[in-house]
Design a protein around this motif. Structure first.
Motif, short mmCIF file in Angstrom:
data_model
loop_
_atom_site.label_atom_id
_atom_site.label_comp_id
_atom_site.label_asym_id
_atom_site.label_seq_id
_atom_site.Cartn_x
_atom_site.Cartn_y
_atom_site.Cartn_z
N ARG A 6 88.66 55.52 17.24
CA ARG A 6 87.47 56.17 17.81
C ARG A 6 87.72 57.59 18.25
O ARG A 6 86.80 58.40 18.25
N GLY A 7 88.94 57.90 18.69
CA GLY A 7 89.23 59.27 19.09
C GLY A 7 89.71 59.40 20.52
O GLY A 7 90.11 58.42 21.15
N SER A 8 89.64 60.63 21.03
CA SER A 8 90.11 60.95 22.38
C SER A 8 88.92 61.20 23.30
O SER A 8 87.92 61.78 22.88
N PHE A 9 89.08 60.78 24.55
CA PHE A 9 88.01 60.88 25.53
C PHE A 9 88.57 61.46 26.82
O PHE A 9 89.75 61.24 27.14
N LEU A 10 87.73 62.15 27.57
CA LEU A 10 88.16 62.68 28.86
C LEU A 10 88.29 61.52 29.84
O LEU A 10 87.36 60.74 30.02
N ALA A 11 89.46 61.40 30.45
CA ALA A 11 89.71 60.28 31.36
C ALA A 11 89.33 60.61 32.79
O ALA A 11 88.72 59.83 33.48
N ALA A 12 89.73 61.77 33.21
CA ALA A 12 89.61 62.12 34.63
C ALA A 12 88.24 62.70 34.93
O ALA A 12 87.66 63.43 34.14
N SER A 13 87.75 62.38 36.11
CA SER A 13 86.50 62.98 36.57
C SER A 13 86.80 64.41 37.01
O SER A 13 87.95 64.79 37.23
N GLN A 14 85.76 65.19 37.17
CA GLN A 14 85.90 66.57 37.63
C GLN A 14 86.63 66.58 38.98
O GLN A 14 87.52 67.39 39.20
N GLU A 15 86.28 65.65 39.87
CA GLU A 15 86.90 65.59 41.20
C GLU A 15 88.40 65.30 41.09
O GLU A 15 89.21 65.89 41.78
N ALA A 16 88.75 64.36 40.21
CA ALA A 16 90.16 64.01 40.04
C ALA A 16 90.95 65.19 39.49
O ALA A 16 92.07 65.47 39.92
N LEU A 17 90.35 65.92 38.53
CA LEU A 17 91.02 67.09 37.97
C LEU A 17 91.18 68.18 39.01
O LEU A 17 92.22 68.84 39.08
N LEU A 18 90.15 68.38 39.82
CA LEU A 18 90.24 69.39 40.89
C LEU A 18 91.35 69.03 41.86
O LEU A 18 92.15 69.88 42.25
N SER A 19 91.41 67.77 42.23
CA SER A 19 92.44 67.30 43.16
C SER A 19 93.83 67.49 42.56
O SER A 19 94.75 67.96 43.22
N GLN A 20 93.97 67.15 41.28
CA GLN A 20 95.25 67.30 40.58
C GLN A 20 95.64 68.78 40.51
O GLN A 20 96.79 69.14 40.77
N SER A 21 94.68 69.66 40.20
CA SER A 21 94.94 71.10 40.13
C SER A 21 95.37 71.65 41.48
O SER A 21 96.29 72.46 41.56
N ARG A 22 94.71 71.20 42.53
CA ARG A 22 95.06 71.68 43.88
C ARG A 22 96.48 71.24 44.25
O ARG A 22 97.23 72.01 44.85
N ALA A 23 96.84 70.03 43.89
CA ALA A 23 98.20 69.53 44.18
C ALA A 23 99.24 70.38 43.44
O ALA A 23 100.28 70.73 44.01
N ILE A 24 98.96 70.72 42.20
CA ILE A 24 99.88 71.56 41.42
C ILE A 24 100.00 72.94 42.05
O ILE A 24 101.10 73.48 42.19
N ILE A 25 98.88 73.51 42.46
CA ILE A 25 98.88 74.83 43.09
C ILE A 25 99.72 74.80 44.37
O ILE A 25 100.52 75.72 44.62
N LEU A 26 99.56 73.76 45.16
CA LEU A 26 100.34 73.67 46.40
C LEU A 26 101.84 73.55 46.12
O LEU A 26 102.66 74.15 46.82
N ARG A 27 102.21 72.79 45.07
CA ARG A 27 103.63 72.70 44.69
C ARG A 27 104.16 74.06 44.27
O ARG A 27 105.26 74.47 44.65
N GLU A 28 103.37 74.78 43.46
CA GLU A 28 103.78 76.11 43.00
C GLU A 28 103.88 77.07 44.17
O GLU A 28 104.79 77.91 44.24
N LEU A 29 102.97 76.95 45.11
CA LEU A 29 102.98 77.81 46.30
C LEU A 29 104.23 77.55 47.14
O LEU A 29 104.85 78.49 47.64
#
Length: 138
Positions: A73-96
């Protein structure tokens, strides 16, 4: 999905650019959770790049938990926008945290570090001018 473009002058690998574009579209709500992504073949044709590059991007996104695939069938987006935002913020804090350690290691004091961070945050990020901004921040 004509919203994905590749910058051939960018030094980053094409698969990495593609991953970032898909994540960006998801973060901006332009792709929703459980929405099907373009097929590897159609995206390869649209972007005129090797299907293996698309497959690698999709595979890496799957490892990160951003997409899931359904055989046949193919590939589908798994994460919700909120989950992606949360994941991005966690990465930013690690980089910071890493940047703060590097700043301490080269003798930059807290005030200079925070002033530099505030300056970049307030001015946005256009790569052409970063060196100048960096020099001014010091």
């Amino acid at each position: 999905m004509g919203m994905i473009t590749i910058d051939y002058k960018d030094r980053r690998p094409l698969y990495q650019q593609l991953m970032e574009k898909i994540e960006e579209l998801a973060l901006n709500g332009l792709i929703k959770a459980d929405e099907q992504l373009p097929s590897v073949r159609s995206l390869a044709v649209d972007l005129a790049i090797n299907p293996n590059t698309i497959q690698r991007a999709y595979s890496e996104l799957e490892k990160k938990g951003v997409v899931y695939s359904v055989p046949g069938r193919g590939s589908f987006l798994a994460a919700s926008q909120e989950a992606l935002l949360s994941q991005s913020r966690a990465i930013i804090l690690r980089e910071l945290a890493q940047l703060a350690e590097r700043a301490k290691g080269c003798g930059m004091d807290r005030a200079a570090f925070l002033a530099g961070a505030a300056k970049f945050y307030d001015e946005g990020n256009d790569d052409s001018d970063n060196n100048t901004k960096y020099q001014q921040a010091l």
